[in-house]
Design an enzyme around this catalytic site. Structure first.
Site, PDB file in Angstrom:
ATOM      1  N   VAL A  16      -7.934  -0.020  -1.341  1.00 39.65           N
ATOM      2  CA  VAL A  16      -8.270   1.023  -2.301  1.00 39.65           C
ATOM      3  C   VAL A  16      -8.131   2.403  -1.674  1.00 39.65           C
ATOM      4  CG1 VAL A  16     -10.149   1.985  -3.689  1.00 39.65           C
ATOM      5  CG2 VAL A  16      -9.790  -0.477  -3.626  1.00 39.65           C
ATOM      6  N   ASP A  17      -8.554   2.547  -0.433  1.00 37.67           N
ATOM      7  CA  ASP A  17      -8.488   3.827   0.274  1.00 37.67           C
ATOM      8  C   ASP A  17      -7.055   4.362   0.300  1.00 37.67           C
ATOM      9  OD1 ASP A  17      -9.161   6.012   1.759  1.00 37.67           O
ATOM     10  OD2 ASP A  17      -9.482   4.934   3.634  1.00 37.67           O
TER      11      ASP A  17
END
Length: 271
Positions: free
Chosen positions: A136-137
């Protein structure tokens, strides 16, 4: 033109093609290819200059607020029946069907790409460096653009030289994302011995507190610390839901990457 008298006569018997002609033809071919290569290099050089000039003008002469406003305007749908924000979700009872559902308060669990949600803020499951990473980052950094990395570097330089501690949260603009803000938090990594559930609860709670401080109403969370950080999805869902249920002023969406994960969160929400 030199023509052999019989089909089997070797071309070497033809005396019209002299060594000088061969050398002249080869020289012309080499010169032509060299000219084309140089021309291509010159064109690429000037294209690079123009690209850098455009970037310089855009960054130097267009005010940041105007750039942000133009980006926001470009994302406004031309036809809409209601100002209520909507997201595209996969319905729990059928992975093949989808629908647009409005936010109506409370907590929701959906299968969706968090970088596409038009909410006030999305939460980034970041690492302590704030410099991007995988999962996600990395997806959020790619979607937001390089301005997000620059903003994170500024926070590191001015506020957090040692990095963002586990359980804490900071906020940046969303830049190229549909969301206005990105709230970065660091969840505990079970593989590093960070097994205290309180650390995970702090990551959810501090993100919500930062959101409330910045007058955020709609917010989307990923499954913080699930996946590569080694936490069980059901445990993350339980901690996330029980921690955030006291924030009645927030409309909370849990954006999950798979239908299986969504089912786990829906089951927790229905308890």
């Amino acid at each position: 033109m030199c023509k052999p008298s019989t089909p089997y006569v070797h071309w070497e018997r033809c005396h019209d093609v002299t060594p000088e002609a061969i050398v002249h033809g080869a020289t012309f071919s080499i010169a032509t290819h060299a000219f084309l290569y140089i021309l291509l290099c010159v064109l690429m050089y000037f294209m690079g200059i123009m690209s850098n000039l455009y970037t310089f003008i855009r960054e130097s002469y267009i005010p940041a607020r105007l750039r942000t406003a133009l980006q926001a305007v470009s994302r406004i749908p031309l036809c809409t029946k209601s100002p209520t924000p909507h997201v595209r979700v996969t319905l729990p009872d059928s992975g093949a069907r989808s629908a647009y559902l409005p936010y109506d308060g409370g907590m929701h669990a959906i299968t969706a790409d968090i970088t596409t949600l038009r909410v006030d803020a999305i939460v980034n499951a970041a690492n302590s460096s704030l410099l991007g990473g995988g999962g996600v980052d990395g997806a959020i950094h790619r979607a937001a653009g390089r301005e997000l990395l620059a903003a994170c570097c500024k926070i590191r330089r001015e506020q957090l030289p040692a990095g963002l501690p586990v359980g804490n949260a900071v906020i940046t603009p969303g830049f190229n994302l549909p969301a206005r803000f990105v709230i970065h938090t660091v969840g505990p990594n079970r593989h590093r011995g960070q097994t205290d559930p309180q650390l995970l609860a702090q990551a959810f709670e501090n993100s919500a507190l930062v959101a409330a401080q910045h007058h955020v109403h709609t917010i989307a969370f990923p499954a913080i610390s699930a996946g590569v950080y080694g936490w069980d999805m059901a445990q993350v869902a339980h901690i996330g839901v029980t921690t955030l249920q006291k924030f009645h002023e927030l409309d909370i969406t849990f954006a999950l990457i798979s239908q299986e994960a969504t089912e786990i969160w829906l089951a927790e929400l229905e308890r």
